[in-house]
Design a protein around this motif. Structure first.
Motif, PDB file in Angstrom:
ATOM      1  N   TRP A  66       0.869  -1.202  -0.186  1.00 22.22           N
ATOM      2  CA  TRP A  66       0.023   0.219   0.150  1.00 22.22           C
ATOM      3  C   TRP A  66       0.874   1.210  -0.068  1.00 22.22           C
ATOM      4  O   TRP A  66       0.547   2.177  -0.771  1.00 22.22           O
TER       5      TRP A  66
ATOM      6  N   GLU B 226       2.239   1.965  -3.434  1.00 20.09           N
ATOM      7  CA  GLU B 226       1.136   2.196  -4.263  1.00 20.09           C
ATOM      8  C   GLU B 226       0.310   3.651  -4.209  1.00 20.09           C
ATOM      9  O   GLU B 226      -0.003   4.355  -5.022  1.00 20.09           O
TER      10      GLU B 226
ATOM     11  N   VAL C  63      -1.351   6.758  -6.691  1.00 16.85           N
ATOM     12  CA  VAL C  63      -2.862   7.232  -6.451  1.00 16.85           C
ATOM     13  C   VAL C  63      -2.849   8.450  -6.005  1.00 16.85           C
ATOM     14  O   VAL C  63      -3.687   9.221  -6.851  1.00 16.85           O
TER      15      VAL C  63
ATOM     16  N   PHE D   6      -6.216   2.554  -8.187  1.00 18.08           N
ATOM     17  CA  PHE D   6      -5.870   1.493  -7.413  1.00 18.08           C
ATOM     18  C   PHE D   6      -6.127   0.221  -8.038  1.00 18.08           C
ATOM     19  O   PHE D   6      -5.447  -0.852  -7.982  1.00 18.08           O
TER      20      PHE D   6
ATOM     21  N   ARG E 137      -3.320  -2.951  -8.611  1.00 19.02           N
ATOM     22  CA  ARG E 137      -3.674  -4.186  -8.024  1.00 19.02           C
ATOM     23  C   ARG E 137      -3.606  -5.276  -9.103  1.00 19.02           C
ATOM     24  O   ARG E 137      -3.413  -6.505  -8.866  1.00 19.02           O
TER      25      ARG E 137
END
Length: 301
Positions: free
Chosen positions: A218, A221, A225, A292, A296
């Protein structure tokens, strides 16, 4: 420390992919601008209906002192009395009001531009009956057919048709705006996905080192985002400004006269902020979900 690192990573990513970021800002501003325009058109339709729906009447125009076709002579007092008696006993009629030639002349002078009003004179505008039907849409055709045959009647008009025409025009703008917005949103989603994939590929070594030193997926990432959300936020602000300019041009310039007289309802700053806010929120949610989801499903960090 983590926050500083993430923010510095976001700033570096925006600089590194400046051209793609600008493309994303432009595409989202176009898409969200049309979403906002569609919402504003819907607000205008609602205001229009609320303003006029309960006030729409039928007008029975008599023949004036200076008659125009199809009239050949001024409506007599006996003919006027016959029409009034028919209206009083008509089960379709809720109420009626007689407007004399002098009253029509006074109203015409009050409503017209002074440069035009000076050419009006009594006897040009006909007397009329303003009639409110119990059910305008259901009973108008029968009412119009009946009273058009009365001696002394010039024409029977229903303002609902004129208003419906204008509402249909506004509704067409709303539908066109939403169609263009949908196409632009799809293009923006595809651009977001491609931008995230390219940015992730360019920074694969950086994210790999972050994972080696213990950063969660996370955390690796999050910069991507945030970069997407910042670009969308800027695009949303541009869209809000374009909505404001468009509203000012159409209602305060093209339709300045009818808007200033209250014939066409104006849109307030609250209406624009509300439409722009909904469009911006929609864009932020879509961009976050797209970024996102891409990270993923299509990128390994």
């Amino acid at each position: 420390m983590r926050a500083n690192f993430v923010l510095s990573s976001v700033a570096a990513g925006l600089r590194r992919n400046l051209s793609m970021t600008l493309a994303l800002v432009l595409s989202t501003s176009i898409a969200l601008g049309f979403v906002g325009a569609g919402l504003l058109s819907n607000t205008e339709i609602t205001k229009f209906r609320n303003q006029y729906e309960s006030q729409i009447n039928v007008s029975i125009y008599l023949c004036a002192t200076e008659p125009q076709p199809p009239c050949k002579a001024k409506t007599t007092d006996a003919q006027t009395a016959a029409i009034r008696a028919a209206l009083d006993s008509d089960p379709l009629v809720r109420s009626e009001q007689y407007v004399s030639e002098q009253q029509a002349f006074d109203r015409g002078q009050a409503l017209q531009d002074p440069s035009v009003a000076k050419f009006l004179k009594p006897g040009v505008l006909p007397a009329s009956f303003t009639v409110k039907l119990k059910d305008l849409q259901k009973n108008y055709n029968a009412f119009q057919a009946k009273y058009s045959k009365f001696a002394g009647v010039g024409q029977v008009l229903n303002a609902f048709d004129t208003i419906n025409t204008l509402l249909n025009m506004i509704n067409s703008v709303r539908k066109l705006s939403l169609i263009v917005a949908l196409v632009a949103l799809v293009a923006s989603i595809l651009l977001i996905g491609n931008t995230v994939q390219m940015a992730a590929a360019q920074r694969r070594n950086e994210t790999s080192i972050m994972r080696l030193v213990g950063a969660s997926r996370w955390m690796t990432e999050l910069p991507f985002v945030l970069e997407t959300l910042i670009a969308t936020l800027i695009g949303g602000i541009v869209a809000l400004a374009s909505i404001w300019v468009g509203k000012s041009y159409i209602l305060n310039s093209v339709f300045r006269g009818p808007t200033s007289r209250g014939v066409i309802p104006n849109l307030t700053a609250d209406d624009i902020i509300k439409a722009g806010g909904i469009a911006l929120l929609t864009g932020l949610v879509l961009s976050a979900v797209t970024a996102f989801g891409t990270l993923r499903l299509r990128v390994r960090l």
